[in-house]
Design an enzyme around this catalytic site. Structure first.
Site, PDB file in Angstrom:
ATOM      1  N   ASP A  61     -80.440  24.963 -22.269  1.00 21.41           N
ATOM      2  CA  ASP A  61     -79.699  24.951 -21.008  1.00 21.41           C
ATOM      3  C   ASP A  61     -79.109  26.324 -20.736  1.00 21.41           C
ATOM      4  O   ASP A  61     -79.687  27.338 -21.124  1.00 21.41           O
ATOM      5  CB  ASP A  61     -78.614  23.870 -21.086  1.00 21.41           C
ATOM      6  CG  ASP A  61     -78.362  23.198 -19.757  1.00 21.41           C
ATOM      7  OD1 ASP A  61     -77.787  23.857 -18.880  1.00 21.41           O
ATOM      8  OD2 ASP A  61     -78.728  22.023 -19.585  1.00 21.41           O
ATOM      9  N   HIS A  97     -73.067  24.395 -16.737  1.00 13.74           N
ATOM     10  CA  HIS A  97     -73.988  23.265 -16.815  1.00 13.74           C
ATOM     11  C   HIS A  97     -74.235  22.807 -18.248  1.00 13.74           C
ATOM     12  O   HIS A  97     -74.154  21.616 -18.576  1.00 13.74           O
ATOM     13  CB  HIS A  97     -75.300  23.667 -16.145  1.00 13.74           C
ATOM     14  CG  HIS A  97     -76.285  22.571 -15.971  1.00 13.74           C
ATOM     15  ND1 HIS A  97     -77.221  22.247 -16.932  1.00 13.74           N
ATOM     16  CD2 HIS A  97     -76.504  21.732 -14.947  1.00 13.74           C
ATOM     17  CE1 HIS A  97     -77.963  21.256 -16.501  1.00 13.74           C
ATOM     18  NE2 HIS A  97     -77.550  20.921 -15.293  1.00 13.74           N
ATOM     19  N   SER A 150     -79.608  15.977 -14.258  1.00 17.10           N
ATOM     20  CA  SER A 150     -79.101  16.743 -15.398  1.00 17.10           C
ATOM     21  C   SER A 150     -78.020  15.975 -16.144  1.00 17.10           C
ATOM     22  O   SER A 150     -77.846  16.157 -17.352  1.00 17.10           O
ATOM     23  CB  SER A 150     -78.507  18.075 -14.934  1.00 17.10           C
ATOM     24  OG  SER A 150     -79.487  19.068 -14.815  1.00 17.10           O
TER      25      SER A 150
END
Length: 715
Positions: free
Chosen positions: A128, A166, A450
């Site tokens: 990620d 994220h 996600s």
């Protein structure tokens, strides 16, 4: 006839020409190798082409090498006999949508099962944007990783320009272990930073990260990233499949290109990965109404606001009014921050604040840190105008109602099926709307596939702890066999939206029955009289004998199913049975045909997805179209695109973005094969060809014509 990955040299002249590629510009490409290893090939080219930079070597999950250099240098290496295929870099991005505060914020408590298993001893790799391993809820479980952007051992989130959060959010959903608890709070987290500033990265880094994670012995890998190429033969998809072959369970986010069908993108197209779509859990949502009006406005809370829990009617006013006490205040956007606007209204006695956007689109904003005791939300410009006309001008008060939302698929979640192999995707759904998790400096709600994927990564960690001998295929089978179907407003959601259904962690941990494969993919029907059998393995995971009954799908003219008669399976026993479909093509309508075969055993109901496709459907025939400066030959441009099926003719026209002035016909091709196609273009070029363009690709398939547009940027 052009073959897959074959180069086709064409000479075409555009009306205005092109800018000549800069011969000194360096480009990165990925080379797939044959009959040699990456290390051997690197040694071979080091003496012959010393100016080339080897960016990455792949020997575990992809036999290849990433090389950076000028077009002239790369031209030489691409012609070496050891090179099987060449791929330009693909761009990958995170699969979360905007910050969201609409409705109820969720945590992983919604999915963590009632079990003593916590993921202890299971290694989970998060590929990620990096992870903030200083976060108090992640410090205990963070064990290391690697940074594929900066090439060091500290895969920290980007903290300055292009700051990211994220990966930290994803890691928290999987294994936060502090004030917040993840699905598997004792799993070991390893971070592999493959996406840099702004949450963007390339296929070079993603493949390298998968390689690092597999070599580090990850039990589970989470990939909450993707692109828009709906096809199974891209390098990242191959890398995912190889990682699974080597014993790693790989979880991939389906993508956020819904609600259209055929929007699954690589590497979520991998047939062996667990592809996860996003669901919205049942919740109550506040809406705003005015007496005598049918219109209702959904409440879009600003990040950091308290819930909109007003129970009375309130008069409306604007910020210019001196008397705000006891009223809901409309405040125009602009000038000062949202927090300053909200605080000013609160100080004057406002009961709630509505920020009015300057455009007719949702406004995403934040008042984090302010901690006001009143709710602060946003409305669009047209909604603000309506509130002024029907509320303030008409002297009508605003009322809050609570509406119930069903448990269903999130609108943004990408849908299947996959082109070329026509497989059912996604495989399963998990929570993906308003999921609150760890971010640098605190916690935040995000939504997207996600957020759904790491829920399944956490479940996979629990299953691996509970059943250390289970393979990736076993884990996928248990998750899909135990999933619960979601119902739409009128009928069950189809397989291309929900796969096997919504994940049921407790049932997956202690299954009674396994059904493999998890979906019946019959493919595309080309013959006039079609007949296909698929072998299904039914395995009794329980402690008592089970009698299994399969129900035929609903009858349809021209279509016949053959399913096995009821049969018994002893504890620990598995049986192979055949499910067959026969059809007369002329009686069955075109398009995607999908549904579920009902299976009953021991009082429990299981549902086996199936799909077949008749002739032309509404999927994209062309995807991943790109034009880039050529590195393999001296040609001016190289084109590349993916065809979901063979085509009779394809043409490309170029238009100026904005004015849509036609620049000319760029390309004409005949008799194209399914899959990846690439070639070269030689052009008479000039220096004035810069800016944004629209490439309109028109493809003819069996006398039908389809057109698609792609944005192209020339610097």
């Amino acid at each position: 006839m052009p073959l897959k990955l074959a180069a086709i040299l064409l000479t075409i002249t555009l009306l205005t020409g092109f800018r000549q590629p800069d011969p000194s510009e360096e480009i990165t490409i990925i080379l797939e190798l044959k009959d040699t290893t990456a290390a051997e090939f690197r040694q071979h080219i080091s003496s012959r082409l010393p100016r080339l930079e080897v960016v990455a070597e792949y020997e575990t999950i992809f036999n290849g090498i990433a090389v950076k250099g000028t077009p002239q240098e790369l031209e030489k290496i691409a012609r070496l006999g050891e090179v099987a295929n060449q791929f330009p870099e693909q761009t990958y991005k995170t699969q979360e949508t905007q910050l969201s505060s609409r409705g109820v914020e969720l945590t992983t408590d919604t999915l963590r099962p009632d079990t003593t298993f916590t993921g202890e001893g299971v290694k989970v790799g998060v590929i990620d944007t990096g992870v903030d391993h200083t976060h108090p809820d992640l410090q205990l479980n963070y064990k290391g990783g690697f940074d594929l952007i900066d090439f060091d051992d500290d895969p920290m989130e980007t903290m300055e320009d292009g700051a990211t959060l994220h990966g930290t959010h994803v890691a928290g959903v999987i294994a936060a272990n502090g004030d917040m608890k993840g699905v598997a709070p004792d799993a070991e987290i390893y971070a592999y930073r493959a996406l840099g500033p702004g949450g963007m990265g390339s296929s070079v880094q993603v493949i390298a990260a998968i390689e690092e994670a597999v070599e580090d012995g990850m039990d589970v890998i989470n990939l909450s990233l993707g692109n828009d190429v709906n096809g199974p033969d891209w390098p990242t998809t191959k890398a995912v499949d190889r990682a699974i072959e080597l014993g790693t369970t790989v979880i991939v986010a389906a993508g956020n290109a819904g609600p259209d069908t055929w929007t699954i993108g690589s590497p979520a197209t991998s047939p062996n990965a667990i592809t996860v779509g996003a669901s919205a859990l049942p919740a109550e949502h506040p809406v705003l109404t005015i007496k005598g009006e049918d219109k209702k406005l959904g409440v879009q809370l600003l990040q950091g606001s308290k819930p909109w829990d007003l129970t009375r009617k309130y008069p409306l006013t604007e910020m210019a009014d001196r008397r705000l006490s006891g009223k809901i205040v409309l405040v125009p956007r602009g000038g000062t921050s949202f927090a300053e606007k909200a605080k000013a209204a609160y100080v004057k006695g406002a009961e709630a604040v509505l920020i009015v956007n300057t455009a007719d689109e949702p406004l995403q904003g934040s008042i984090d840190g302010l901690k006001l005791p009143i709710p602060v939300a946003a409305v669009t410009k047209s909604e603000g105008d309506w509130l002024i006309e029907k509320g303030i001008a008409a002297d009508q008060w605003l009322e809050t109602e609570q509406t119930k939302a069903d448990h269903t698929i999130a609108p943004f979640s990408s849908r299947g099926p996959v082109t070329s192999n026509w497989n059912v995707k996604p495989d399963v759904l998990a929570p993906g709307v308003n999921v609150i998790s760890t971010v640098p400096g605190g916690y935040q709600a995000l939504q997207g596939t996600s957020m759904a994927a790491p829920h399944i990564a956490g479940v996979a960690a629990l299953l691996k702890e509970a059943h250390p001998d289970w393979s990736p295929a076993d884990i996928k089978t248990s998750i899909m066999s135990s999933a619960d179907l979601l119902e739409g407003k009128e009928e069950t959601l189809p397989p291309t939206e929900q796969g096997a259904g919504y994940v049921n962690p407790e049932a997956a941990l202690d299954p009674e029955l396994w059904i493999n494969p998890g979906a019946l993919n019959f493919g595309k029907v080309d013959e006039d009289f079609f007949r296909k059998k698929i072998q299904v393995t039914v395995e009794n995971q329980g402690n008592v004998s089970q009698t299994v009954r399969m129900k035929q799908p609903s009858k349809q003219t021209g279509l016949a199913w053959t399913v096995p008669a009821s049969f018994s399976v002893a504890p620990g026993e598995e049986k192979q049975v055949l499910i067959e479909v026969q059809m007369t093509k002329s009686f069955v309508k075109d398009g995607v045909h999908e549904g579920y075969i009902e299976v009953e055993s021991g009082g429990e109901e299981y549902n086996l997805p199936f799909l077949f496709m008749m002739d032309i459907s509404d999927y994209e025939k062309v995807s991943g179209f790109e034009l880039y400066k050529d590195w393999e030959t001296k040609a001016d441009l190289t084109y590349r695109f993916n065809l979901s099926e063979a085509a009779d003719h394809l043409s490309v026209d170029l238009y100026r973005a904005g004015t849509m002035f036609h620049q000319g016909n760029l390309l004409e091709l005949e008799d194209l094969e399914e899959g990846m196609n690439e070639g070269e273009i030689e052009l008479e070029m000039s220096d004035d060809f810069k800016g944004a363009y629209i490439a309109v690709v028109t493809v003819e398939i069996e006398e039908e014509t389809f057109s698609y547009s792609f944005q192209i940027q020339f610097q």
